[in-house]
Design an enzyme around this catalytic site. Sequence first.
Site, short mmCIF file in Angstrom:
data_model
loop_
_atom_site.label_atom_id
_atom_site.label_comp_id
_atom_site.label_asym_id
_atom_site.label_seq_id
_atom_site.Cartn_x
_atom_site.Cartn_y
_atom_site.Cartn_z
N LYS A 13 -11.53 8.85 4.86
CA LYS A 13 -10.64 9.33 5.94
C LYS A 13 -10.68 8.40 7.15
O LYS A 13 -9.64 8.07 7.70
CB LYS A 13 -11.03 10.75 6.39
CG LYS A 13 -10.94 11.81 5.33
CD LYS A 13 -11.21 13.19 5.89
CE LYS A 13 -12.60 13.36 6.48
NZ LYS A 13 -13.70 13.24 5.52
N ARG A 88 -11.56 21.42 9.86
CA ARG A 88 -12.51 21.45 8.74
C ARG A 88 -12.71 22.85 8.21
O ARG A 88 -13.51 23.05 7.31
CB ARG A 88 -13.85 20.89 9.23
CG ARG A 88 -14.13 19.48 8.69
CD ARG A 88 -15.45 19.06 9.23
NE ARG A 88 -16.13 18.03 8.54
CZ ARG A 88 -16.14 16.76 8.88
NH1 ARG A 88 -15.37 16.33 9.85
NH2 ARG A 88 -16.89 15.91 8.24
N ARG A 127 -23.05 3.22 2.57
CA ARG A 127 -22.20 3.08 3.77
C ARG A 127 -22.96 2.56 5.00
O ARG A 127 -24.04 3.07 5.31
CB ARG A 127 -21.58 4.45 4.07
CG ARG A 127 -20.66 4.44 5.27
CD ARG A 127 -19.70 5.56 5.20
NE ARG A 127 -20.26 6.82 5.65
CZ ARG A 127 -19.51 7.90 5.87
NH1 ARG A 127 -18.22 7.87 5.67
NH2 ARG A 127 -20.06 9.02 6.27
N ARG A 160 -25.65 5.91 9.02
CA ARG A 160 -25.63 7.18 9.74
C ARG A 160 -26.81 8.04 9.32
O ARG A 160 -27.11 8.13 8.14
CB ARG A 160 -24.32 7.92 9.45
CG ARG A 160 -23.18 7.44 10.32
CD ARG A 160 -21.87 8.02 9.93
NE ARG A 160 -21.88 9.43 9.62
CZ ARG A 160 -20.77 10.14 9.40
NH1 ARG A 160 -19.59 9.56 9.48
NH2 ARG A 160 -20.84 11.41 9.10
N ARG A 171 -23.60 18.27 3.24
CA ARG A 171 -22.24 18.04 3.77
C ARG A 171 -21.19 18.26 2.68
O ARG A 171 -20.11 18.80 2.95
CB ARG A 171 -22.14 16.62 4.35
CG ARG A 171 -22.88 16.51 5.68
CD ARG A 171 -23.10 15.07 6.08
NE ARG A 171 -21.87 14.33 6.23
CZ ARG A 171 -21.76 13.02 6.02
NH1 ARG A 171 -22.80 12.33 5.64
NH2 ARG A 171 -20.61 12.43 6.19
P1 AMP Z 1 -17.64 13.00 10.04
O1 AMP Z 1 -17.88 11.76 10.83
O2 AMP Z 1 -16.22 13.45 10.05
O3 AMP Z 1 -18.21 12.90 8.63
O4 AMP Z 1 -18.46 14.17 10.77
C1 AMP Z 1 -19.87 14.09 10.93
C2 AMP Z 1 -20.42 15.43 11.33
O5 AMP Z 1 -19.84 15.83 12.59
C3 AMP Z 1 -20.11 16.58 10.38
O6 AMP Z 1 -21.02 16.65 9.30
C4 AMP Z 1 -20.24 17.77 11.33
O7 AMP Z 1 -21.59 18.07 11.61
C5 AMP Z 1 -19.62 17.23 12.62
N1 AMP Z 1 -18.16 17.46 12.64
C6 AMP Z 1 -17.18 16.54 12.59
N2 AMP Z 1 -15.97 17.11 12.62
C7 AMP Z 1 -16.19 18.45 12.70
C8 AMP Z 1 -15.34 19.59 12.74
N3 AMP Z 1 -14.00 19.47 12.70
N4 AMP Z 1 -15.92 20.82 12.82
C9 AMP Z 1 -17.25 20.95 12.87
N5 AMP Z 1 -18.11 19.92 12.80
C10 AMP Z 1 -17.59 18.68 12.71
#
Ligand code: AMP
Length: 227
Positions: A13, A88, A127, A160, A171
Site C-alpha cells: 500500500k 482499517r 522490509r 520497523r 498485525r
Molecule cells: P502501517 O504503517 O499502515 O502498517 O501501520 C503501522 C501501525 O500503525 C499499525 O499496526 C497500527 O498499530 C497503527 N495504525 C496505522 N493506521 C491505523 C489505523 N487506521 N487505525 C488504527 N491503527 C493504525
Amino acid sequence: MYIILLGAPGAGKGTQAVYVAQKLNLVHIATGDLFRQAIEQGTELGIQAKSYMEKGMLVPDKITIRMVLERMPVPDCESGVVFDGFPRNLEQARALDEALAKQTKAIDRVVYIKVSEEELLRRLSGRWICRNCQTPYHAIDSPPKIWGKCDQCGGELYQRPDDTDETVKKRLQVYFTQTAPLIDYYTRVGKLIEVNGEGGIDEVGRRIIVALRGVGRVASGEEGETR
Ligand code: AMP
C-alpha cells in the site's frame, strides 16, 4: 478524487500510494507514517500510539479518526487524497464517509491490493525503510544501491520494530478480523476494485492506474498513462 488503498500489511500500500499520489496529483495520507512521525517527535499523539503499534494492535479509533480529520481540511487535500492504511475497520470507514459527506464529497474508489499470506510474510521479513523519507526497500526484491542508505535521499534504512515475527503475525490477525470486512463494505456500495498485488512494483502500479481509468480525472487519459 478520493481513493483508498486497502490490503494487508506487506501488500504494498505504501509504495503504491506514493506512485498513485504522484501520478494523479493527490495528497498521500498514511496513518502509519503519521503515527511514526509523532513517535519520533515525542508528541502526545506519539506517546498514545506507541504501545499499540509495538503490539501490532490498532490505535484506538477515537485517536486515529481525530488525527485524519484534522489533516483533511488542509487546502492541499482539496484536489483529492489517496488514503493508505486508513480506514482499517468499519467504524473508521463510516467516520470517513460522514466527514466527506459534510463537504459534499465521497470516496470514489477503493483499490484492494490482493497478495497471498505466504508472500506477505516473505515481504515483511525482508522490509527496510528510510528513516527520513519512508521509501521502502526489500533485502532481495528491491535492495538499495548502497546497503543501509536510501537511494532517494541518502537517509538511514531501518527495520520497523513491528516487522518482527511475532508482531507481524498479530498485525495479520488484526487485518483479517478487523480490516478485511471492509472488502465487503465497499463491494456492497460498488466502489471496490481488486488488483493482483503480486509481481514487480512497476507492474502492480500499472495495474492500479489501469483499474482507476474511468474514475474522475483519470478518465481524461493524460494522468492515466502508465510508465
Ligand atoms: P502501517 O504503517 O499502515 O502498517 O501501520 C503501522 C501501525 O500503525 C499499525 O499496526 C497500527 O498499530 C497503527 N495504525 C496505522 N493506521 C491505523 C489505523 N487506521 N487505525 C488504527 N491503527 C493504525
